[in-house]
Structure formats: C-alpha cells, structure tokens
Design a protein around this motif. Structure first.
Motif, PDB file in Angstrom:
ATOM      1  N   THR A 283      -6.494  -6.145  -3.828  1.00  0.00           N
ATOM      2  CA  THR A 283      -5.480  -5.322  -3.173  1.00  0.00           C
ATOM      3  C   THR A 283      -6.035  -3.926  -2.905  1.00  0.00           C
ATOM      4  O   THR A 283      -6.692  -3.336  -3.764  1.00  0.00           O
ATOM      5  N   TYR A 284      -5.739  -3.441  -1.715  1.00  0.00           N
ATOM      6  CA  TYR A 284      -6.160  -2.110  -1.271  1.00  0.00           C
ATOM      7  C   TYR A 284      -4.908  -1.358  -0.820  1.00  0.00           C
ATOM      8  O   TYR A 284      -3.959  -1.967  -0.346  1.00  0.00           O
ATOM      9  N   TYR A 285      -4.924  -0.042  -0.948  1.00  0.00           N
ATOM     10  CA  TYR A 285      -3.792   0.773  -0.523  1.00  0.00           C
ATOM     11  C   TYR A 285      -4.248   1.717   0.591  1.00  0.00           C
ATOM     12  O   TYR A 285      -4.937   2.700   0.342  1.00  0.00           O
ATOM     13  N   TRP A 286      -3.855   1.378   1.815  1.00  0.00           N
ATOM     14  CA  TRP A 286      -4.239   2.116   3.014  1.00  0.00           C
ATOM     15  C   TRP A 286      -3.446   3.409   3.105  1.00  0.00           C
ATOM     16  O   TRP A 286      -2.222   3.430   2.945  1.00  0.00           O
ATOM     17  N   CYS A 287      -4.131   4.502   3.387  1.00  0.00           N
ATOM     18  CA  CYS A 287      -3.499   5.805   3.566  1.00  0.00           C
ATOM     19  C   CYS A 287      -2.711   5.806   4.867  1.00  0.00           C
ATOM     20  O   CYS A 287      -3.261   5.572   5.935  1.00  0.00           O
ATOM     21  N   VAL A 288      -1.429   6.074   4.795  1.00  0.00           N
ATOM     22  CA  VAL A 288      -0.558   6.135   5.974  1.00  0.00           C
ATOM     23  C   VAL A 288      -0.440   7.571   6.485  1.00  0.00           C
ATOM     24  O   VAL A 288      -0.335   7.793   7.689  1.00  0.00           O
TER      25      VAL A 288
END
Length: 83
Positions: free
Chosen positions: A25-30
């Motif tokens: 899992t990766y958390y993309w910067c919005v």
C-alpha cells in the motif's frame, strides 16, 4: 458565483515513475505539498486534502500523477500536457 474549491499545488508537470510491489500500500499526496513526492509526508494536515490509498495489484512500474489533476487518481492520465 465563484468556485471556492481548493486546488492542489502542482509539484511537477509530468508523472513520477515508481517501482511498486504487488500487495503493498502506498499513500499518494493529493495536496501537492509533500517533500516526498509522489507520496504523502503529512503536509496536508489542517488543510482540505487527505492522501489517497493505493494498493499495487502487481509488481512493476506505476506512473503516479505529478500535476495532481488526473482523472485516474493516483495514476497519470496525461492531463499535465494541457497545463
């Protein structure tokens, strides 16, 4: 009537190629403010944005959006070409 929807920053007008691992899992910067682009480092806190969770389906290269305007978040759809 004006649109008051906040707009994210644009860290770059090109995608970020990233080697991803299946199941990870990766958390993309919005918000576009992270110093660890294309991923979140928490700079959005207190603002209108939150990171987007992305779980890789397979090993390989993924092209994460750098302009933060994609319609296929978090992956690039080429909209940066119109900026």
């Amino acid at each position: 009537m004006s649109d008051t929807t906040p707009q994210p920053a644009t860290p770059q007008k090109a995608p970020y190629p990233v080697e991803v691992e299946a199941g990870k899992t990766y958390y993309w910067c919005v918000c576009g403010l992270s110093a660890k682009q294309p991923f979140c480092d928490g700079k959005h806190k207190g603002g209108a944005f939150a990171p987007l969770k992305y779980t890789a389906e397979k090993d390989g290269r993924a092209w994460f959006c750098g302009c933060k305007r994609t319609g296929k978040a978090p992956l690039c759809d080429g909209r940066h070409k119109a900026l």
